[in-house]
Design a protein around this motif. Structure first.
Motif, PDB file in Angstrom:
ATOM      1  N   UNK A 211       0.814  -1.219   0.000  1.00 56.83           N
ATOM      2  CA  UNK A 211       0.000   0.000   0.000  1.00 56.83           C
ATOM      3  C   UNK A 211       0.844   1.264   0.000  1.00 56.83           C
ATOM      4  N   UNK A 212       2.144   1.120  -0.082  1.00 56.88           N
ATOM      5  CA  UNK A 212       3.034   2.285  -0.096  1.00 56.88           C
ATOM      6  C   UNK A 212       3.813   2.319  -1.410  1.00 56.88           C
ATOM      7  N   UNK A 220       8.434  -3.050  -4.620  1.00 57.71           N
ATOM      8  CA  UNK A 220       7.929  -4.338  -5.078  1.00 57.71           C
ATOM      9  C   UNK A 220       7.882  -4.280  -6.610  1.00 57.71           C
ATOM     10  N   UNK A 221       7.599  -5.393  -7.239  1.00 58.70           N
ATOM     11  CA  UNK A 221       7.854  -5.517  -8.683  1.00 58.70           C
ATOM     12  C   UNK A 221       7.122  -4.489  -9.550  1.00 58.70           C
ATOM     13  N   UNK A 222       5.802  -4.405  -9.419  1.00 59.07           N
ATOM     14  CA  UNK A 222       5.030  -3.495 -10.263  1.00 59.07           C
ATOM     15  C   UNK A 222       5.242  -2.041  -9.865  1.00 59.07           C
ATOM     16  N   UNK A 223       5.571  -1.818  -8.596  1.00 56.15           N
ATOM     17  CA  UNK A 223       5.897  -0.469  -8.133  1.00 56.15           C
ATOM     18  C   UNK A 223       7.150   0.046  -8.840  1.00 56.15           C
ATOM     19  N   UNK A 224       8.129  -0.830  -9.029  1.00 58.96           N
ATOM     20  CA  UNK A 224       9.365  -0.440  -9.706  1.00 58.96           C
ATOM     21  C   UNK A 224       9.087  -0.021 -11.150  1.00 58.96           C
ATOM     22  N   UNK A 225       8.305  -0.826 -11.869  1.00 67.57           N
ATOM     23  CA  UNK A 225       7.972  -0.491 -13.259  1.00 67.57           C
ATOM     24  C   UNK A 225       7.176   0.808 -13.324  1.00 67.57           C
ATOM     25  N   UNK A 226       6.233   0.955 -12.395  1.00 70.19           N
ATOM     26  CA  UNK A 226       5.423   2.185 -12.353  1.00 70.19           C
ATOM     27  C   UNK A 226       6.294   3.410 -12.084  1.00 70.19           C
ATOM     28  N   UNK A 227       7.170   3.317 -11.085  1.00 66.31           N
ATOM     29  CA  UNK A 227       8.011   4.462 -10.729  1.00 66.31           C
ATOM     30  C   UNK A 227       8.986   4.813 -11.840  1.00 66.31           C
TER      31      UNK A 227
END
Length: 263
Positions: A211-212, A220-227
């Motif tokens: 949630x952060x 986390x995996x999808x957070x990295x791609x998003x960022x």
């Protein structure tokens, strides 16, 4: 220990692990151990039981979408590519369609999927959470033979925590998508790949608090791609105002289009 790191999506309490030479009891023991550790790490990171339960529900919805609507969405995106090519707008919105589609086609005969900055999503593999199992995402490095991915140590093919480079073998996997980013230039694709590679060089740890998504101290995996893409000025989350970005949200985003789907 399991040597082959292929993990099926989990909706409730069972983690299915692909391996060689293991009995059902061994699978169950390994699954239970990973699940308990995952829940423990989620709680340490600050997530509540209620939040974990809600994310399990989200995972179930994401997987159902992928299995019932995923190929339909792929066909819709392919149709849109053709329409944009006919109207002469394809170069502006998806320059890779013409510039790199031949390269992508050539790479697809190997193990690689995509080229620099492309986002790859699996709805079968999990990179950190046995209890939630929301899938996995990666971003293709500047050299297409590599991807940049974030895994929890227990799940990592390298047994390393957090962001690292991995061999790009995504074209050999099933239930995966390759995504292009709408309105992106070559410079932004390079920028996204470079951002992800920098996090790998810095060995950023795995982010257990799903949630952060806004932290840059861990991923986390999808957070990295998003960022990586957020830093290029493009938000590829589907629900942009919330604090989580799941792998399937990257697929459903209005700023991505599916260039490949391995069913």
């Amino acid at each position: 220990m399991i040597n082959k790191q292929t993990f099926k999506s989990v909706l409730c309490s069972t983690l299915l692990i692909t391996g060689i030479g293991f009995s059902q009891q061994a699978f169950a023991a390994e699954s239970n151990s990973l699940e308990k550790e995952a829940i423990k790490q989620h709680k340490i990171s600050g997530m509540s039981d209620k939040e974990i339960t809600e994310l399990i529900k989200t995972a179930k919805e994401d997987r159902k979408f992928a299995e019932t609507k995923g190929d339909e969405l792929y066909k819709k995106d392919q149709k849109e590519f053709k329409q944009l090519e006919t109207s002469g707008q394809i170069d502006k919105l998806y320059p890779k369609y013409k510039v790199e589609k031949n390269k992508i086609s050539a790479l697809s005969t190997k193990k690689y999927m995509g080229t620099k900055g492309d986002v790859l999503v699996s709805y079968e593999i999990n990179s950190g959470s046995a209890s939630i199992g929301v899938g996995h995402a990666a971003i293709v490095a500047q050299n297409s033979s590599n991807t940049v991915e974030s895994w929890a140590k227990s799940y990592s093919p390298k047994k390393q925590d957090g962001v690292r480079k991995y061999p790009n073998t995504w074209n050999t996997k099933k239930k995966v998508y390759g995504l292009w980013v709408k309105g992106s230039s070559n410079a932004k694709y390079i920028g996204a790949a470079k951002y992800a590679e920098k996090q790998a060089s810095n060995k950023k740890p795995y982010n257990w608090n799903f949630l952060n998504k806004n932290t840059t101290k861990s991923f986390y995996c999808s957070q990295l791609a998003w960022r990586a893409w957020k830093n290029q000025g493009i938000d590829i989350d589907n629900i942009k105002w919330d604090t989580i970005v799941t792998p399937m949200e990257l697929v459903k985003s209005n700023n991505t289009k599916i260039f490949k789907h391995n069913k």
